[in-house]
Design a protein around this motif. Structure first.
Motif, mmCIF file in Angstrom:
data_model
loop_
_atom_site.group_PDB
_atom_site.id
_atom_site.type_symbol
_atom_site.label_atom_id
_atom_site.label_comp_id
_atom_site.label_asym_id
_atom_site.label_seq_id
_atom_site.Cartn_x
_atom_site.Cartn_y
_atom_site.Cartn_z
ATOM 1 N N GLY A 174 31.918 22.563 30.115
ATOM 2 C CA GLY A 174 30.799 22.251 30.414
ATOM 3 C C GLY A 174 29.715 23.403 30.192
ATOM 4 O O GLY A 174 28.424 23.440 30.392
ATOM 5 N N GLY A 175 30.314 24.516 29.697
ATOM 6 C CA GLY A 175 29.414 25.712 29.370
ATOM 7 C C GLY A 175 29.396 26.680 30.417
ATOM 8 O O GLY A 175 29.678 26.696 31.837
ATOM 9 N N VAL A 199 34.649 16.860 31.553
ATOM 10 C CA VAL A 199 35.790 16.641 31.404
ATOM 11 C C VAL A 199 35.890 15.157 30.982
ATOM 12 O O VAL A 199 36.799 14.628 30.030
ATOM 13 C CB VAL A 199 36.664 16.573 32.614
ATOM 14 N N PHE A 200 35.406 14.206 31.574
ATOM 15 C CA PHE A 200 35.268 12.742 31.295
ATOM 16 C C PHE A 200 34.904 12.414 29.738
ATOM 17 O O PHE A 200 35.269 11.679 29.357
ATOM 18 C CB PHE A 200 34.721 11.904 32.373
ATOM 19 N N GLU A 215 30.040 18.009 40.078
ATOM 20 C CA GLU A 215 29.972 16.740 39.114
ATOM 21 C C GLU A 215 29.778 17.198 37.704
ATOM 22 O O GLU A 215 30.257 16.633 36.931
ATOM 23 C CB GLU A 215 28.581 15.995 39.469
ATOM 24 N N ALA A 216 29.003 18.438 37.359
ATOM 25 C CA ALA A 216 28.784 18.533 35.966
ATOM 26 C C ALA A 216 29.981 18.882 35.047
ATOM 27 O O ALA A 216 30.238 18.703 34.216
ATOM 28 C CB ALA A 216 27.909 19.632 35.906
ATOM 29 N N THR A 230 28.815 27.952 38.368
ATOM 30 C CA THR A 230 28.652 27.035 39.759
ATOM 31 C C THR A 230 30.163 26.475 40.179
ATOM 32 O O THR A 230 30.176 26.256 41.328
ATOM 33 C CB THR A 230 27.793 26.024 39.355
ATOM 34 N N GLN A 231 30.908 25.969 39.089
ATOM 35 C CA GLN A 231 32.233 25.572 39.540
ATOM 36 C C GLN A 231 33.102 26.660 40.407
ATOM 37 O O GLN A 231 33.742 26.353 41.228
ATOM 38 C CB GLN A 231 32.846 25.095 38.262
#
Length: 271
Positions: free
Chosen positions: A169-170, A121-122, A115-116, A176-177
């Motif tokens: 996202g950093g 991206v969005f 989600e993060a 995590t991704q």
């Protein structure tokens, strides 16, 4: 997709009856252009219209009920409507697919995004908080099919190593991704391969694309390609065949699934 499928069936029935558009349309009290739009999936048709068509085309037997059921299903609103999406984008296509083959050099495939990462991206496109919530909710629902027993979806993804190293996202989000990619790659319905940077230039750099296979609908494969101002859907078989060959070529150049996971783990350790 269901409207396209219905339109194709109705065109085939008209042709089997030996009727041209110019002959069939007046018998239906329609213009030739309206009948053409219905057959091409650009305009809907109700149950009454389909019954009349089957009468004129001489359709008999169980196909009546099958076509009427399909016609009713076309008019049903997709679940994505509740999240502000219409029927013209990618999500309705994927909802009918049973196999997705995706090649990307930009981002982690949507079906594999946490989600993060997805929100990052969005957010590039200046979304409101409500829009971000809706888009990430849609993404979660799409991802559920990778483990669903009732509505399964298979994913074969080829990603460029650059995707793994771009800190969307950093660094914390990216770690995590990457861990999620390792977990997702272990799923029975997910095949993940990485194109290593050591390849240099490769055919996947020209443009990301997605191949969709529709197991429940006799429509053939479709290619979905996004570009800066929209997207195109390609269904001509000769063009789809080129995309299949290109995807297979990318898979042959990419690391095998085990080596790909090992690379993802190395990149995660460096992030």
């Amino acid at each position: 997709m269901r409207r396209l499928h219905l339109g194709r069936i109705l065109r085939e029935l008209r042709e089997e009856a030996g009727l041209s558009l110019e002959v069939a349309a007046p018998a239906l009290d329609w213009s030739s252009s309206k009948l053409s739009r219905i057959e091409n999936g650009r305009q809907g048709v109700d149950v009454h219209g389909v019954r009349t068509m089957m009468d004129i085309y001489g359709v008999v037997g169980p196909q009546w009920d099958e076509l009427l059921d399909l016609t009713r299903s076309v008019s049903e609103k997709g679940w994505w409507r509740a999240f502000g999406l219409d029927d013209k984008g990618y999500v309705p296509l994927e909802a009918e697919a049973t196999l997705v083959r995706e090649a990307t050099t930009a981002y982690v495939p949507g079906l594999l995004q946490i989600e993060a990462y997805a929100r990052a991206v969005f957010a590039i496109h200046q979304r409101t908080d409500a829009e971000l919530d809706n888009l990430t909710a849609v993404r979660r629902i799409r991802q559920e099919r990778l483990t669903s027993l009732e509505d399964p979806l298979e994913l074969v993804a080829v990603v460029d190593e650059v995707v793994l190293r771009r800190p969307v996202g950093g660094p914390a989000v990216m770690r995590t991704q990457l861990a999620h990619l390792v977990e997702a790659a272990a799923l029975d319905r997910v095949t993940l391969q990485v194109l290593p940077m050591s390849l240099g230039a490769h055919p996947g750099l020209s443009a990301p694309f997605t191949l969709l296979t529709f197991g429940g609908i006799d429509f053939g494969d479709m290619v979905y390609v996004e570009h800066p101002i929209g997207a195109v859907h390609i269904s001509k078989e000769e063009e789809v065949a080129v995309a299949r060959l290109k995807f297979d070529r990318l898979r042959s150049l990419a690391l095998d699934p085990d080596a790909s996971v090992a690379l993802i783990q190395r990149v995660a350790a460096e992030t």
